[in-house]
Design an enzyme around this catalytic site. Structure first.
Site, short mmCIF file in Angstrom:
data_model
loop_
_atom_site.label_atom_id
_atom_site.label_comp_id
_atom_site.label_asym_id
_atom_site.label_seq_id
_atom_site.Cartn_x
_atom_site.Cartn_y
_atom_site.Cartn_z
N ASP A 208 36.17 45.27 34.88
CA ASP A 208 35.00 45.14 35.95
C ASP A 208 36.20 44.95 37.46
O ASP A 208 36.91 43.89 37.37
CB ASP A 208 34.24 44.22 35.72
CG ASP A 208 33.14 44.82 36.67
OD1 ASP A 208 32.16 45.89 36.41
OD2 ASP A 208 32.77 43.39 37.29
N GLU A 258 51.93 41.09 23.52
CA GLU A 258 52.78 39.63 22.84
C GLU A 258 51.94 40.38 21.73
O GLU A 258 52.62 39.67 20.53
CB GLU A 258 51.90 38.79 23.08
CG GLU A 258 51.97 36.73 22.76
CD GLU A 258 51.59 36.02 23.83
OE1 GLU A 258 52.27 36.31 24.89
OE2 GLU A 258 51.57 34.89 23.36
C1 NOJ Z 1 30.54 47.52 38.18
C2 NOJ Z 1 30.06 47.58 37.39
O1 NOJ Z 1 30.21 48.48 36.53
C3 NOJ Z 1 28.51 47.05 37.67
O2 NOJ Z 1 27.77 47.22 36.93
C4 NOJ Z 1 28.69 46.03 38.07
O3 NOJ Z 1 27.12 45.61 38.55
C5 NOJ Z 1 29.55 45.81 39.90
N1 NOJ Z 1 30.28 45.80 38.91
C6 NOJ Z 1 29.64 43.72 39.99
O4 NOJ Z 1 30.30 43.26 38.40
#
Ligand code: NOJ
Length: 540
Positions: A208, A258
């Site tokens: 993310d 690894e």
């Molecule tokens: C991107 C994720 O896809 C989204 O759903 C989320 O709200 C934001 N990042 C924050 O983590």
């Protein structure tokens, strides 16, 4: 010899766990539901699945606010259920990717609670971005940054003695404090998390906000905070895309290697990378960094042949051209579904959006590189655009009061069977209600119906995936644009495979004679109808 790396042209299916399949009858999808759905996904023909976050979380941002990175939220199951799911997937030959959220955690994470209880300047606060406010009483935020989901990027805390205190940084909601990646304890704890899940056998991670993590060390004001606020994309150059982040991906890649050295199984890391240019994007997928990064420009392109040609050409030059693989995506849990996006402003029910979405899918599956499919995309599900305000859960709605960018409409639980909600989504009592209401028309899209109808989107995706596996021209490689009339894109792949898309409403002559191998709609020999894509083998 150039060894084939499975991930370079993999097709991965994104499972938004809370909306996939509910095994307990609480109206929320769960890991046992995902396990029950695996045969369906195997039949579709995907290489793997990416599971949205299922860790313990107060769910302010549906799991992207993680309170414990190394456990399962009871809403979704437990570690034993995760192990059963992973084992079942392995038996079916379906890879499993987890969603790792390293930019921020939940305000209920024990380390953030420790930070609140500790004094300014303490090691506990150093794991986050705590700073004194500006102005005589420190009552103004430390800088002018905006949060992605509305409002300022800073929240003031009350110190343990009850006095108004420091501020902490959160680029999303206040319930999602940003980690300070300059603190070595943060990096070390993420190592523990990676190894925890790799030891449990996962095949990799979706990462993310992978261009986040590091902020400019001085946390200076943004020169154009209003521009930062206008978009959800990561445009504040002081908060995103700092050079240090690449060291993290190099290190994580080494951890993955690894494990590969131990058991021969190549792991995959795919980053959610929002950066301004394809060239900048390519830096995240250098040979010793992430394996893949979502290339969102295709998703962002309007239904227009020039726009599509431009983003595809850029990706092929600037990403594939450096030896990396391009990772294509048309839908995800943050975006209006293609059927609706491409349909506007056509009148509802015209079928135009659906036809274009099918054509775009065939185009995506013909492009060199990897692709991601978001659950329900294979059913041709439209966005649910008329959810009432009182059921909306997206923090963007709560924080901005605007429905403009809300994401609930693409997250409505999947229809599996039957004529009425819950359409087989929950296996509990008749009275069980899915966590977001499903519209009546979802009956038309139920998986049972889609599987039985060879003209369904499901069959198009399944056939496309089968041909991708069977034909050496597809998957990795290059493409060559063919000359076409305006409004049409056509390219060839390898030895004689041609893909063409008609972006206009009127039929055009097909670029290859004869019957196509696969088409997104009825496609007589010699003709490519409007809003249609097709694949041919050029025998001439
Ligand atoms: C991107 C994720 O896809 C989204 O759903 C989320 O709200 C934001 N990042 C924050 O983590």
């Amino acid at each position: 010899m150039n060894r084939h790396h499975w991930w370079r042209d993999a097709v991965i299916y994104q499972v938004y766990v809370r909306s996939f399949l509910d095994s307990t009858g609480d109206g929320i999808g769960d890991l046992a539901g995902v396990r029950a759905g695996l045969p369906y996904l195997k039949k579709l023909g995907v290489d793997g699945i990416w599971l949205s976050p299922f860790y313990p979380s107060p769910q302010h941002d549906h799991g992207y606010d993680v309170a414990d990175y190394r456990d399962v939220d009871p809403v979704f199951g437990d570690l034993a259920e995760f192990d059963r799911l992973a084992a079942a997937a392995r038996r079916l030959g379906v890879k499993v990717l987890l969603d790792i959220v390293p930019n921020h955690c939940s305000s209920e994470h024990p380390w953030f609670r420790d930070a609140l209880a500790a004094a300014p300047g303490s090691p506990e606060r150093a794991r986050f971005h705590f700073a004194d406010g500006r102005g005589p009483d420190g009552a103004e935020p430390p800088n002018n940054w905006h949060a992605m989901f509305g409002g300022p990027a800073w929240t003031r805390v009350t110190e343990p003695d009850g006095s108004p205190g420091q501020w902490y940084l959160h680029m999303f909601t206040p319930e999602q404090p940003d980690w300070n990646w300059r603190d070595p304890e943060v990096a070390a704890d993420f190592d523990r998390t990676l190894r925890f899940w790799l030891d449990r056998g996962v095949d990799g991670f979706r990462i993310d906000v992978a261009a986040g993590l590091f902020k400019h060390p001085a946390l200076p004001d943004s020169p154009d905070p209003e521009a930062d606020a206008r978009t959800r994309d990561s445009v504040n150059p002081l908060a995103w895309n700092q050079p240090e982040v690449h060291d993290v991906w190099r290190h994580w890649r080494a951890v993955c290697e690894e494990y590969t050295a131990r058991d021969g199984r190549e792991r995959l890391m795919v980053g959610e990378v929002s950066v301004p240019t394809a060239r900048e994007h390519a830096r995240y997928v250098r040979a010793d960094e992430l394996h893949q990064a979502f290339f969102f420009d295709l998703l962002g392109a309007p239904w227009d042949d020039d726009a599509f040609r431009k983003v595809i050409t850029e990706a092929m030059q600037d990403i594939a051209g450096t030896g990396s693989t391009v990772t294509w995506v048309l839908n995800n849990h943050d975006q209006v579904r293609t059927v609706t996006r491409y349909g506007e402003p056509a009148p509802e029910g015209s079928g135009l959006g659906a036809a274009r979405a099918r054509a775009a899918a065939l185009l995506m599956l013909a492009l060199p590189g990897a692709a991601y499919i978001y659950q329900g995309e294979e059913l041709g599900l439209p966005e649910v655009v008329d959810l009432p305000d009182d059921v909306l859960t997206d923090p963007i709605f709560r924080r901005t009061g605007s429905r403009a960018r809300i994401r609930d409409g693409c997250r409505v639980p999947l229809p599996w069977s039957g004529q009425a909600s819950p359409f087989g989504f929950t296996s509990g009592a008749e009275s069980a209600k899915p966590w977001l209401p499903q519209p009546e028309y979802f009956a038309e899209y139920a998986t049972h119906r889609a599987l039985a109808d060879t003209r369904s989107s499901w069959h198009l995706y399944r056939d496309g995936l089968q041909l991708r596996s069977a034909l050496p021209q597809l998957g990795e490689g290059t493409l060559r644009w063919l000359d076409t009339q305006p409004g049409v894109l056509a390219f060839s792949r390898g030895d004689g495979l041609v893909c063409a898309v008609n972006f206009t409403a009127a039929p055009v002559p097909a670029p290859v004679p004869g019957t196509p191998l696969l088409a997104s709609g009825p496609c007589p020999p010699g003709v490519l109808p409007g809003s249609t894509a097709a694949w041919w083998i050029d025998g001439s």
